[in-house]
Design a protein around this motif. Sequence first.
Motif, PDB file in Angstrom:
ATOM      1  N   THR A  37      -7.290   0.099   5.573  1.00 34.51           N
ATOM      2  CA  THR A  37      -6.611  -0.281   6.820  1.00 34.51           C
ATOM      3  C   THR A  37      -7.482  -0.056   8.048  1.00 34.51           C
ATOM      4  O   THR A  37      -7.125  -0.498   9.149  1.00 34.51           O
ATOM      5  CB  THR A  37      -5.312   0.534   6.982  1.00 34.51           C
ATOM      6  N   GLY A  38      -8.587   0.653   7.880  1.00 29.82           N
ATOM      7  CA  GLY A  38      -9.454   0.939   9.010  1.00 29.82           C
ATOM      8  C   GLY A  38      -8.936   2.018   9.932  1.00 29.82           C
ATOM      9  O   GLY A  38      -9.375   2.129  11.083  1.00 29.82           O
ATOM     10  N   VAL A  91       1.599   2.798   7.212  1.00 26.25           N
ATOM     11  CA  VAL A  91       2.267   1.942   6.228  1.00 26.25           C
ATOM     12  C   VAL A  91       3.669   2.469   5.940  1.00 26.25           C
ATOM     13  O   VAL A  91       4.645   1.711   5.891  1.00 26.25           O
ATOM     14  CB  VAL A  91       1.431   1.866   4.929  1.00 26.25           C
ATOM     15  N   GLN A  92       3.782   3.782   5.748  1.00 25.08           N
ATOM     16  CA  GLN A  92       5.090   4.376   5.452  1.00 25.08           C
ATOM     17  C   GLN A  92       6.047   4.217   6.630  1.00 25.08           C
ATOM     18  O   GLN A  92       7.239   3.953   6.448  1.00 25.08           O
ATOM     19  CB  GLN A  92       4.920   5.859   5.105  1.00 25.08           C
ATOM     20  N   ALA A 115      -7.087   8.417   1.240  1.00 21.82           N
ATOM     21  CA  ALA A 115      -8.387   8.086   1.833  1.00 21.82           C
ATOM     22  C   ALA A 115      -8.731   6.620   1.602  1.00 21.82           C
ATOM     23  O   ALA A 115      -9.278   5.949   2.492  1.00 21.82           O
ATOM     24  CB  ALA A 115      -9.471   8.986   1.242  1.00 21.82           C
ATOM     25  N   TRP A 116      -8.402   6.116   0.407  1.00 22.07           N
ATOM     26  CA  TRP A 116      -8.683   4.703   0.108  1.00 22.07           C
ATOM     27  C   TRP A 116      -7.872   3.789   1.033  1.00 22.07           C
ATOM     28  O   TRP A 116      -8.396   2.782   1.534  1.00 22.07           O
ATOM     29  CB  TRP A 116      -8.357   4.415  -1.356  1.00 22.07           C
ATOM     30  N   LEU A 146       0.820  -1.209   0.000  1.00 23.73           N
ATOM     31  CA  LEU A 146       0.000   0.000   0.000  1.00 23.73           C
ATOM     32  C   LEU A 146       0.858   1.264   0.000  1.00 23.73           C
ATOM     33  O   LEU A 146       0.343   2.360  -0.221  1.00 23.73           O
ATOM     34  CB  LEU A 146      -0.922   0.011   1.216  1.00 23.73           C
ATOM     35  N   ALA A 147       2.146   1.117   0.234  1.00 22.65           N
ATOM     36  CA  ALA A 147       3.048   2.275   0.161  1.00 22.65           C
ATOM     37  C   ALA A 147       3.199   2.779  -1.267  1.00 22.65           C
ATOM     38  O   ALA A 147       3.620   3.923  -1.478  1.00 22.65           O
ATOM     39  CB  ALA A 147       4.419   1.899   0.728  1.00 22.65           C
ATOM     40  N   TYR A 148       2.862   1.942  -2.255  1.00 22.76           N
ATOM     41  CA  TYR A 148       3.045   2.294  -3.659  1.00 22.76           C
ATOM     42  C   TYR A 148       1.746   2.813  -4.258  1.00 22.76           C
ATOM     43  O   TYR A 148       0.716   2.143  -4.200  1.00 22.76           O
ATOM     44  CB  TYR A 148       3.537   1.076  -4.441  1.00 22.76           C
TER      45      TYR A 148
END
Length: 385
Positions: free
Chosen positions: A247-248, A256-257, A241-242, A87-89
């Motif tokens: 991730t809730g 994530v980062q 936002a997505w 999700l970092a990408y």
Amino acid sequence: MATDSTAVLRRAARRWAPTGRILSAAVPALGVYAAVRLTGILALAVYAWTTGKDPVALLGHTWDARWYASIAEHGYGTVVRSRFSDLAYFPLLPGLERTLTAVLPLSVPRAGILLGWFSALAAAWGIHAVGSTLHDRRTATWLVILWGLWPNALIQTMAYVESLMTALSAWALYAILTGRWLWAGSLALLAGLARPNGFAAAAAVITAAVLMMWRDPARRRSPGPWAALALAPLGWLGYVAWVAVRTGSPTGYFAVQRAWGSEFDFGRYNLGFLLRLVTTGGVVPQYLAAVVVLAAPVALFLLVRERPPVPLVVYTTVLVVIALGGAHYFASRPRFLIPAFPLLFVAARWASGTRKQVLIPVVTGATALSCWYGVYLLTASTVAP
């Protein structure tokens, strides 16, 4: 009916004529840029073949390119690697890779390389358009050449996202300079879907629209600037936002980062790394990154002294602040600054007024260094480019 069709064709010709002029003016610069980058690719390919490696795999499926390929093939969250999340990408490049493989008989790595080349040429064209608008064609040509001689410029034609973001940002800046507000907002939106620092394009568009309406209150009744204001940040904000929904957590993307070790610490990590580099030493990419980290603020200062349009300064400043203020992956700082092409404006102006006898050995040496370093990054380096 024929008369109506002729009128439509004439209007279309008038609409596209400026684009044709911009492209014809940029052709020499694009030719030199392509020659420089092809030299780098050829050097890598020859080395790869002589050492039993696959140049397509090196260009399209190493380091971050592997993560993009995984997202393109399987979607987010299907490959778990330690504590790191894909999700970092950001989604634009893997989305384009997936689309391209759906319509052409290409593997994902080859699609990524093709997109890298297309994006690099589009970026070089956009950089030339910005340079010629602010200065002249000779300066714009040198701006493109210097961008192509960036030490780790091989990344520009890999299955990486930097060239795609640079292309979108450069054309967004050109749209700002020429008053094309809907284009500016739309391109900034896409840049925000390309990379975390793609928000720099949105910052430039927002600054330009606000300044224009503040200086000329009559323009507040025009829908263009308002549309640009609304569109520009949507790409970056939409993805963040997505990830928050996925991730809730409203701060899910930043969590994530942090798991990757990437966070904004106002430069403490980079300053500490520079000190350790002096006292304990490091590897080649880290020394090169140190040069870029030290040179970037100087180049930004020189750019500001030239008094360019404020949106250009905002765009470049945001990129430099993010690159120098972010923690971890010190060797990747030069890559994070690839979209910051305005940093090269002062050098381009110097080159445009310098004699060929001086420039030829400088360009030759820079090309050789860029080719060697590109090969080193993908075949011998132990740190991410």
